[in-house]
Design an enzyme around this catalytic site. Structure first.
Site, short mmCIF file in Angstrom:
data_model
loop_
_atom_site.label_atom_id
_atom_site.label_comp_id
_atom_site.label_asym_id
_atom_site.label_seq_id
_atom_site.Cartn_x
_atom_site.Cartn_y
_atom_site.Cartn_z
N GLU A 153 10.24 4.21 0.79
CA GLU A 153 9.20 3.25 0.42
C GLU A 153 8.51 2.88 1.72
OE1 GLU A 153 6.93 0.37 0.22
OE2 GLU A 153 8.77 -0.82 0.24
N LYS A 158 21.97 -0.67 7.24
CA LYS A 158 21.49 -0.90 8.61
C LYS A 158 20.19 -1.69 8.52
CE LYS A 158 20.43 -0.45 13.01
NZ LYS A 158 19.09 -1.09 12.94
N CYS A 174 4.02 -4.68 2.60
CA CYS A 174 3.46 -3.33 2.50
C CYS A 174 2.50 -3.19 1.33
CB CYS A 174 4.57 -2.30 2.40
SG CYS A 174 5.75 -2.63 1.07
#
Length: 489
Positions: A259, A183, A293
């Site tokens: 994560e 997804k 990130c």
């Protein structure tokens, strides 16, 4: 047949490319704000069919046990993606707003090449280990340790590096023998759907082994965390959403890989080349508009040279003007959406309200009326307690913080709910190594070293996540361990 014919994409469910039950939704070029086309919009029934297909493919075929076939399919996928790399590059630059220069690395070509590591690992992996004969409880027993696929893996991914993150989940999960429901984020549906189209049309991956479900409705993705037919969730995204995924997964005690966010520190010790280090920090924080990130967004510098450090960072960051991502010279492209641009602007406004000063940047570029751009910005005058030093901004924003020596620099770096990455610059390699050893983070760059590689594990401490992606550790995230004890007569 080319990719995404008529500028629309489809779902991949049980080996077939199909329309979405909820119709379609638009995908937007963040550099121009133009509608690129449409993506299939899945509903709950579509997701249910995808999960059922993955469950059936795992339970009723030999995918999980036929390692030779899996290895061949993964190498085939690598080759197919490589053949279509220019089409994928065009889609990635347009839909993600990724500077084209990055597509030769972690935005596209790197992740495709990394599939080789997944195939090679599965091919050479010791799936069964002979633990020898022993006499537990006086019974002569031969012991074997077997490693097996977990089952159905739900991969939920973000928009910032879609190919890297999609393939970093698909590759090892498939290599380990699992089936997958992917997804992707609704901001970048085409990147995932294009891979799905190639899987369906140009690989031998069996029906149901890979299912790709795009949807504008985040609740459709949330179904994966709750469904008992799903054995594992592999999620990359915000810490807040990660908490929700973990909570939903707890109802069926799924394995959960997370994560999550980061607020990583770039430490410049007092013996380092200050100007050089600060320039590297500023360049890093500007790449892909800071939408990574693990990007180091806190520049921690010696207090005695604070103004010099701010100036050096501002010279570099101020020169990296937001630009057209199709231009080979662009480093800082647009943010992904108007929503994200407004979010970043909110952080800049909070910095000003807290007494921070902008050494460069501070808002939208005056010369761009369209596109979701924010100027690369250096914030000075704040300490580590400021909102812009505590929270993940996900924009081209660098906050410069003063330290009073190595111990203080390390304290500042570790004074964060996150622990994803970090950087240390020092002229003394031993001193740098000692500082790196004390950082509570999952990856450390020392004096410009690069930790990103297919064979290196990636993940974080604290609220930056649970588990590791990539490397052998990332492959083994997708395995169960079974102990087999056979009586010896």
């Amino acid at each position: 047949m080319g990719l995404l014919a008529d500028r629309q994409s489809q779902l991949l469910i049980d080996g077939k490319l199909v329309a979405g039950g909820a119709g379609t939704f638009p995908t937007i070029n963040p550099a121009t704000e133009e509608v690129l086309g449409t993506a299939a919009d899945a509903d709950a029934d579509d997701m249910g069919r995808a999960i059922e297909a993955a469950r059936r493919a795992f339970d009723e075929t030999d995918w999980s046990t036929n390692t030779e076939f899996r290895v061949r399919c993964i190498r085939q996928l690598r080759d197919v993606l490589s053949r279509h790399v220019e089409e994928l590059r065009e889609i990635t630059v347009a839909e993600v707003g990724a500077p084209v220069m990055l597509t030769s690395a972690a935005q596209l070509e790197g992740p495709i090449a990394d599939l080789s590591f997944c195939a090679d690992t599965a091919e050479s992996y010791q799936w069964r280990t002979d633990a020898g004969v022993a006499m537990p409880m006086g019974i002569k027993t031969h012991r074997t340790i077997a490693r097996e696929a977990i089952g159905v893996v739900a991969a939920i991914t973000p928009w910032n590096f879609p190919h890297q993150i999609n393939l970093a989940k698909l590759g090892p999960a498939l290599a380990a023998g699992n089936t997958v429901v992917l997804k992707p984020a609704p901001d970048t549906p085409w990147c995932a759907a294009a891979v799905g189209q190639l899987i369906a049309e140009e690989t031998d991956i069996p029906p149901g082994v890979v299912n790709i479900v795009t949807s504008s409705d985040h609740n459709v993705g949330a179904l994966l965390s709750k469904d008992p037919r799903v054995d594992m969730i592999s999620f990359t995204g915000s810490t807040a959403t990660g908490r929700a995924v973990m909570a939903d997964g707890s109802t069926t005690l799924k394995k959960v890989f997370l994560e999550l966010g980061g607020k990583s520190a770039f430490l410049v010790l007092d013996d380092a080349d200050l100007a050089g280090a600060c320039s590297v920090s500023a360049f890093t924080a500007s790449m892909h508009a800071g939408q990574g990130c693990a990007i180091t967004t806190r520049l921690v510098v010696p207090r005695a040279r604070y103004d010099e450090a701010v100036e050096a960072a501002a010279v570099t960051m101020g020169s990296l003007k937001p630009g057209d991502p199709t231009d080979p010279g662009t480093v800082c492209g647009p943010l992904i959406s108007a929503r994200q641009r407004d979010r970043v602007q909110g952080y800049l406004d909070s910095a000003a309200a807290d007494g921070g000063k902008f050494a460069c940047g501070g808002g939208r570029p005056a010369d761009r009326d369209t596109g979701f751009f924010i100027e690369p910005t250096v914030i000075a005058g704040l300490d580590n307690s400021a909102k812009v030093a505590r929270e993940e901004i996900f924009g081209p924003v660098l906050t410069v913080i003063a330290h009073d020596g190595d111990d203080d620099a390390i304290r500042i770096a570790n004074d964060s709910p996150y622990g994803l990455s970090g950087t240390v610059f020092s002229a003394d390699p031993d001193r740098a190594a000692r500082a790196a050893a004390r950082l509570r983070v999952g990856t450390v760059n020392v004096n410009g070293g690069v930790w990103y590689s297919a064979d290196m594990p990636f993940g974080g401490y604290k609220q930056s996540g649970i588990g590791r992606e990539m490397g052998l550790a990332g492959f083994e995230e997708y395995l169960e361990i079974k102990a087999i004890a056979t009586a010896v007569n």
